[in-house]
Each structure stands twice: as structure tokens, then as C-alpha cells.
Scaffold this motif. Sequence first.
Motif, PDB file in Angstrom:
ATOM      1  N   CYS A   1      12.207 -19.101 -51.911  1.00 41.64           N
ATOM      2  CA  CYS A   1      10.854 -19.658 -51.850  1.00 41.64           C
ATOM      3  C   CYS A   1       9.827 -18.679 -52.420  1.00 41.64           C
ATOM      4  N   GLN A   2       9.985 -17.425 -52.087  1.00 33.50           N
ATOM      5  CA  GLN A   2       9.052 -16.421 -52.582  1.00 33.50           C
ATOM      6  C   GLN A   2       9.199 -16.217 -54.092  1.00 33.50           C
ATOM      7  N   GLN A   3      10.431 -16.182 -54.581  1.00 29.68           N
ATOM      8  CA  GLN A   3      10.673 -15.988 -56.020  1.00 29.68           C
ATOM      9  C   GLN A   3      10.126 -17.139 -56.854  1.00 29.68           C
ATOM     10  N   HIS A   4      10.215 -18.362 -56.330  1.00 34.26           N
ATOM     11  CA  HIS A   4       9.825 -19.555 -57.094  1.00 34.26           C
ATOM     12  C   HIS A   4       8.480 -20.134 -56.652  1.00 34.26           C
ATOM     13  N   ASP A   5       7.754 -19.402 -55.807  1.00 33.22           N
ATOM     14  CA  ASP A   5       6.462 -19.861 -55.293  1.00 33.22           C
ATOM     15  C   ASP A   5       6.577 -21.255 -54.682  1.00 33.22           C
ATOM     16  N   ILE A   6       7.593 -21.433 -53.841  1.00 37.46           N
ATOM     17  CA  ILE A   6       7.862 -22.724 -53.196  1.00 37.46           C
ATOM     18  C   ILE A   6       7.117 -22.789 -51.872  1.00 37.46           C
ATOM     19  N   SER A   7       6.405 -23.896 -51.681  1.00 36.18           N
ATOM     20  CA  SER A   7       5.673 -24.096 -50.427  1.00 36.18           C
ATOM     21  C   SER A   7       6.146 -25.324 -49.663  1.00 36.18           C
ATOM     22  N   VAL A   8       7.117 -26.065 -50.239  1.00 36.13           N
ATOM     23  CA  VAL A   8       7.635 -27.282 -49.607  1.00 36.13           C
ATOM     24  C   VAL A   8       9.154 -27.272 -49.665  1.00 36.13           C
ATOM     25  N   ALA A   9       9.766 -27.608 -48.529  1.00 37.03           N
ATOM     26  CA  ALA A   9      11.230 -27.697 -48.465  1.00 37.03           C
ATOM     27  C   ALA A   9      11.638 -29.027 -47.840  1.00 37.03           C
ATOM     28  N   ILE A  10      12.742 -29.573 -48.356  1.00 42.87           N
ATOM     29  CA  ILE A  10      13.370 -30.772 -47.795  1.00 42.87           C
ATOM     30  C   ILE A  10      14.730 -30.319 -47.281  1.00 42.87           C
ATOM     31  N   LEU A  11      14.892 -30.297 -45.958  1.00 46.07           N
ATOM     32  CA  LEU A  11      16.116 -29.767 -45.374  1.00 46.07           C
ATOM     33  C   LEU A  11      16.773 -30.798 -44.453  1.00 46.07           C
ATOM     34  N   LYS A  12      18.080 -30.656 -44.274  1.00 46.93           N
ATOM     35  CA  LYS A  12      18.892 -31.620 -43.521  1.00 46.93           C
ATOM     36  C   LYS A  12      18.584 -31.584 -42.029  1.00 46.93           C
ATOM     37  N   GLU A  13      18.109 -32.710 -41.526  1.00 46.39           N
ATOM     38  CA  GLU A  13      17.784 -32.820 -40.106  1.00 46.39           C
ATOM     39  C   GLU A  13      19.011 -32.601 -39.233  1.00 46.39           C
ATOM     40  N   SER A  14      18.792 -32.043 -38.069  1.00 49.70           N
ATOM     41  CA  SER A  14      19.771 -31.787 -37.004  1.00 49.70           C
ATOM     42  C   SER A  14      20.647 -30.565 -37.228  1.00 49.70           C
ATOM     43  N   SER A  15      20.662 -30.020 -38.417  1.00 53.40           N
ATOM     44  CA  SER A  15      21.464 -28.840 -38.721  1.00 53.40           C
ATOM     45  C   SER A  15      20.937 -27.625 -37.963  1.00 53.40           C
ATOM     46  N   PRO A  16      21.842 -26.748 -37.503  1.00 52.92           N
ATOM     47  CA  PRO A  16      21.374 -25.520 -36.849  1.00 52.92           C
ATOM     48  C   PRO A  16      20.661 -24.575 -37.823  1.00 52.92           C
ATOM     49  N   SER A  17      20.820 -24.796 -39.114  1.00 48.43           N
ATOM     50  CA  SER A  17      20.057 -24.051 -40.116  1.00 48.43           C
ATOM     51  C   SER A  17      18.779 -24.789 -40.478  1.00 48.43           C
ATOM     52  N   CYS A  18      18.911 -26.066 -40.759  1.00 47.64           N
ATOM     53  CA  CYS A  18      17.877 -26.807 -41.473  1.00 47.64           C
ATOM     54  C   CYS A  18      17.099 -27.830 -40.664  1.00 47.64           C
ATOM     55  N   GLY A  19      17.516 -28.116 -39.441  1.00 46.17           N
ATOM     56  CA  GLY A  19      16.803 -29.113 -38.649  1.00 46.17           C
ATOM     57  C   GLY A  19      15.321 -28.806 -38.579  1.00 46.17           C
ATOM     58  N   SER A  20      14.486 -29.829 -38.795  1.00 51.57           N
ATOM     59  CA  SER A  20      13.043 -29.594 -38.792  1.00 51.57           C
ATOM     60  C   SER A  20      12.361 -30.116 -37.527  1.00 51.57           C
ATOM     61  N   SER A  21      12.973 -31.070 -36.842  1.00 52.09           N
ATOM     62  CA  SER A  21      12.391 -31.549 -35.590  1.00 52.09           C
ATOM     63  C   SER A  21      13.451 -31.716 -34.497  1.00 52.09           C
ATOM     64  N   HIS A  22      14.720 -31.806 -34.915  1.00 55.13           N
ATOM     65  CA  HIS A  22      15.818 -31.958 -33.956  1.00 55.13           C
ATOM     66  C   HIS A  22      17.003 -31.096 -34.370  1.00 55.13           C
ATOM     67  N   VAL A  23      17.705 -30.584 -33.377  1.00 50.36           N
ATOM     68  CA  VAL A  23      18.967 -29.869 -33.580  1.00 50.36           C
ATOM     69  C   VAL A  23      19.923 -30.342 -32.490  1.00 50.36           C
ATOM     70  N   TYR A  24      21.204 -30.082 -32.686  1.00 51.38           N
ATOM     71  CA  TYR A  24      22.159 -30.440 -31.645  1.00 51.38           C
ATOM     72  C   TYR A  24      21.940 -29.558 -30.425  1.00 51.38           C
ATOM     73  N   ASP A  25      22.273 -30.088 -29.254  1.00 49.01           N
ATOM     74  CA  ASP A  25      21.873 -29.485 -27.979  1.00 49.01           C
ATOM     75  C   ASP A  25      22.646 -28.246 -27.540  1.00 49.01           C
ATOM     76  N   GLY A  26      23.653 -27.819 -28.299  1.00 45.69           N
ATOM     77  CA  GLY A  26      24.399 -26.622 -27.936  1.00 45.69           C
ATOM     78  C   GLY A  26      25.620 -26.900 -27.081  1.00 45.69           C
ATOM     79  N   ASN A  27      25.886 -28.173 -26.807  1.00 46.44           N
ATOM     80  CA  ASN A  27      27.041 -28.547 -25.997  1.00 46.44           C
ATOM     81  C   ASN A  27      28.154 -29.201 -26.810  1.00 46.44           C
ATOM     82  N   PHE A  28      27.953 -29.310 -28.128  1.00 47.22           N
ATOM     83  CA  PHE A  28      28.922 -29.948 -29.023  1.00 47.22           C
ATOM     84  C   PHE A  28      29.258 -31.363 -28.558  1.00 47.22           C
TER      85      PHE A  28
END
Length: 149
Positions: free
Chosen positions: A86-113
Motif C-alpha cells: 500500500c505504501q509503495q503504490h500509494d494505495i488508500s483502498v483495499a478490497i479484502l475477503k470477509e471472515s478471513s483471519p487476515s482479511c475480514g473487515s467486519s466479521h471473523v470466525y469466532d475462534g472455535n472452528f
Amino acid sequence: MKKVLVSSCLLGNAVRYDGCHKAISHSLLFQWQKEGRIVAICPEVAGGLPIPRSPAEIIDARVVDCTGEDVTNAFDLGAQLALKLCQQHDISVAILKESSPSCGSSHVYDGNFSGTTVSGEGVTTKLLRQHGVSVFNESQLEQAAACLR
């Protein structure tokens, strides 16, 4: 023209934990690809995790896979590499996969699998937001486009 960081799995790349993808079909995504505006990343793979890999979830601020292995360092490294892009390319917006422990933006899995999601954000999303990047999920492309304008 501003670039957009996009989860690689959303672009059809088989980088998910199960060796699959979650490709989406959307006119905005196609337009951004045609314009050369997309910078793709899978933070988990960038952080050194293999394909396929054991599913992982956030448990008490750590990322742990279903075998009990703590994979937090790989997730943190992937988040750092996403931020660097993001810093190298002057990126200010990202589209990431919801629910992922990396990329979730509003929800993630609860840690109980258990397949249950809870309110929260993934490791990469959290770091990007701390540095001023607006993070959206795959159902929010219109909002992301508005943010780019």
C-alpha cells in the motif's frame, strides 16, 4: 489513477487455506483490472504459509490453526507486506475477503472452528486501517469505488 489492493483469492487465484479461490464477478473489478489498478495479495501466503494449509482463526489476539499451532507470526508478516505494498503504490483502498483471519473487515470466525462468525477484523485489515487504508469486503465494491473518487 489510484491503485486498489485486492485479496488474491477474490481474483480467482487458488491461494486459500483449502487450495481454492473465492473469485467474484463484478464490473468494477473487471474495469480496475483492465485499467491496471489492482495490486493483488494473499497476506497468508505472503507471510510464508503454504497452500493448502490448516484453517486458522483468531483466539485471544493470536492466530492459531485447527491443529493448535500458533501462526500469528506468519499473519503479522503478511499484514506488514500488505501495508508495504500500500505504501509503495500509494494505495488508500483495499478490497479484502470477509471472515478471513487476515482479511475480514467486519466479521471473523469466532475462534472455535465452528463456522460461526463474530464482529471483528482480521490481522491485515486491522494494520491497514491503523495506517489510514480504507478496507472493504467483496460485497462493498461500490462503496470502495466511491471512496476512490
